[in-house]
Enzyme design. Structure first.
Site, PDB file in Angstrom:
ATOM      1  N   CYS A   1      43.346  43.466  32.484  1.00 38.89           N
ATOM      2  CA  CYS A   1      42.347  44.191  32.985  1.00 38.89           C
ATOM      3  C   CYS A   1      42.752  45.215  33.856  1.00 38.89           C
ATOM      4  O   CYS A   1      43.707  45.124  34.574  1.00 38.89           O
ATOM      5  CB  CYS A   1      41.454  43.288  33.890  1.00 38.89           C
ATOM      6  SG  CYS A   1      39.802  43.905  34.367  1.00 38.89           S
TER       7      CYS A   1
ATOM      8  N   ASP B   1      41.529  46.030  36.635  1.00 39.27           N
ATOM      9  CA  ASP B   1      41.143  45.742  38.242  1.00 39.27           C
ATOM     10  C   ASP B   1      42.074  46.298  39.060  1.00 39.27           C
ATOM     11  O   ASP B   1      43.436  45.884  38.703  1.00 39.27           O
ATOM     12  CB  ASP B   1      40.797  44.505  38.179  1.00 39.27           C
ATOM     13  CG  ASP B   1      40.189  43.822  39.325  1.00 39.27           C
ATOM     14  OD1 ASP B   1      40.932  44.270  40.731  1.00 39.27           O
ATOM     15  OD2 ASP B   1      39.163  43.344  39.439  1.00 39.27           O
TER      16      ASP B   1
ATOM     17  N   ARG C   1      43.071  45.274  41.749  1.00 41.85           N
ATOM     18  CA  ARG C   1      43.550  44.250  42.652  1.00 41.85           C
ATOM     19  C   ARG C   1      44.667  43.551  41.837  1.00 41.85           C
ATOM     20  O   ARG C   1      45.415  42.608  42.434  1.00 41.85           O
ATOM     21  CB  ARG C   1      42.403  43.373  43.039  1.00 41.85           C
ATOM     22  CG  ARG C   1      41.370  43.793  43.848  1.00 41.85           C
ATOM     23  CD  ARG C   1      40.345  42.773  44.256  1.00 41.85           C
ATOM     24  NE  ARG C   1      39.670  42.789  42.752  1.00 41.85           N
ATOM     25  CZ  ARG C   1      38.519  42.003  42.567  1.00 41.85           C
ATOM     26  NH1 ARG C   1      38.103  41.148  43.682  1.00 41.85           N
ATOM     27  NH2 ARG C   1      37.939  41.837  41.290  1.00 41.85           N
TER      28      ARG C   1
ATOM     29  N   HIS D   1      41.101  37.783  34.202  1.00 39.06           N
ATOM     30  CA  HIS D   1      41.163  37.073  35.691  1.00 39.06           C
ATOM     31  C   HIS D   1      39.755  36.508  36.094  1.00 39.06           C
ATOM     32  O   HIS D   1      38.776  37.181  35.403  1.00 39.06           O
ATOM     33  CB  HIS D   1      41.442  38.138  36.864  1.00 39.06           C
ATOM     34  CG  HIS D   1      40.682  39.319  36.894  1.00 39.06           C
ATOM     35  ND1 HIS D   1      39.898  39.404  37.866  1.00 39.06           N
ATOM     36  CD2 HIS D   1      40.759  40.426  35.934  1.00 39.06           C
ATOM     37  CE1 HIS D   1      39.076  40.534  37.837  1.00 39.06           C
ATOM     38  NE2 HIS D   1      39.799  41.244  36.764  1.00 39.06           N
TER      39      HIS D   1
ATOM     40  N   CYS E   1      36.088  38.491  37.027  1.00 41.68           N
ATOM     41  CA  CYS E   1      36.164  39.806  36.478  1.00 41.68           C
ATOM     42  C   CYS E   1      34.955  40.636  36.334  1.00 41.68           C
ATOM     43  O   CYS E   1      33.998  40.085  35.860  1.00 41.68           O
ATOM     44  CB  CYS E   1      36.744  39.521  34.727  1.00 41.68           C
ATOM     45  SG  CYS E   1      36.861  41.135  33.945  1.00 41.68           S
TER      46      CYS E   1
END
Length: 220
Positions: free
Chosen positions: A42, A44, A46, A98, A101
């Protein structure tokens, strides 16, 4: 110092630290790219795949998109897989989702975010396919966690179903597709028991999804 200048300064400090450990690191890195791993994850912010796994630059080939989807019309993703398998000869493809998400959550909530709604429609199709498994979980968070896991399992199958992987396996090339999921709150990756290394294992995994996912995808 503005924020971009700060980033450039941090880069110089990072290079300095790397050279202190290995003065010729970047010269060696520039000569050849030989990663054993392809990461499909992903976008993302983080999640930092190579860094969080203790890897150095050059050890992992990476493709990222919203909600770690492998869609057969996505030439970007398919091109990355093809290059990784046919040219780099990676041994492992890790599909990693994750918990929590944002893309999966938007699909589950049927949010209206714009163009991305069409991309996330693929996850909503998975919701319909696995409605029984999702409804067996009590509470919103539990359902969201389960959908994140389901999405990883289905994307592992999608990777295996590409002509790239099917051809590689038909030619006895050693490459295994794995499904992982990440918990941002504790920084730990967990492997779902859905790895597939050949066409027979892919067939078994695909058939299992039609029977339901309650008996597959347990953590290793």
């Amino acid at each position: 110092m503005n924020k971009l200048d700060q980033l450039l300064q941090q880069n110089k400090e990072w290079v300095k630290k790397i050279r202190e450990d290995d003065p010729h690191f970047f010269e060696k890195l520039a000569q050849l790219q030989t990663p054993e791993y392809l990461w499909i994850g992903c976008s993302d912010s983080r999640i930092t795949p190579a860094t969080s796994l203790g890897m150095l630059p050059g050890q992992m080939f990476v493709h990222r998109n919203i909600a770690n989807l492998v869609i057969y019309s996505d030439m970007n993703c398919l091109s990355v897989i093809q290059f990784a398998v046919d040219v780099l000869k990676v041994k492992h493809i890790i599909v990693c989702g994750h918990y929590g998400c944002g893309g999966v959550k938007a699909a589950m909530d049927d949010s209206r975010l714009g163009l991305i709604d069409n991309w996330l429609r693929h996850i909503q199709d998975l919701m319909q396919k696995h409605r029984v498994e999702l409804d067996a979980n009590e509470g919103y968070d539990a359902k969201l966690d389960k959908l994140c896991e389901i999405n990883v399992i289905e994307q592992v199958i999608n990777v295996g179903e590409t002509t790239i992987l099917r051809t590689a396996w038909e030619n006895d090339q050693e490459v295994t597709v794995h499904g992982w999921i990440y918990t941002i709150a504790d920084g730990i990756y967990r492997e779902l028991a859905v790895s597939t290394a050949n066409l027979a294992e892919l067939h078994d995994l695909r058939q299992a999804t039609f029977r339901g996912l309650n008996d597959i995808g347990n953590f290793k």
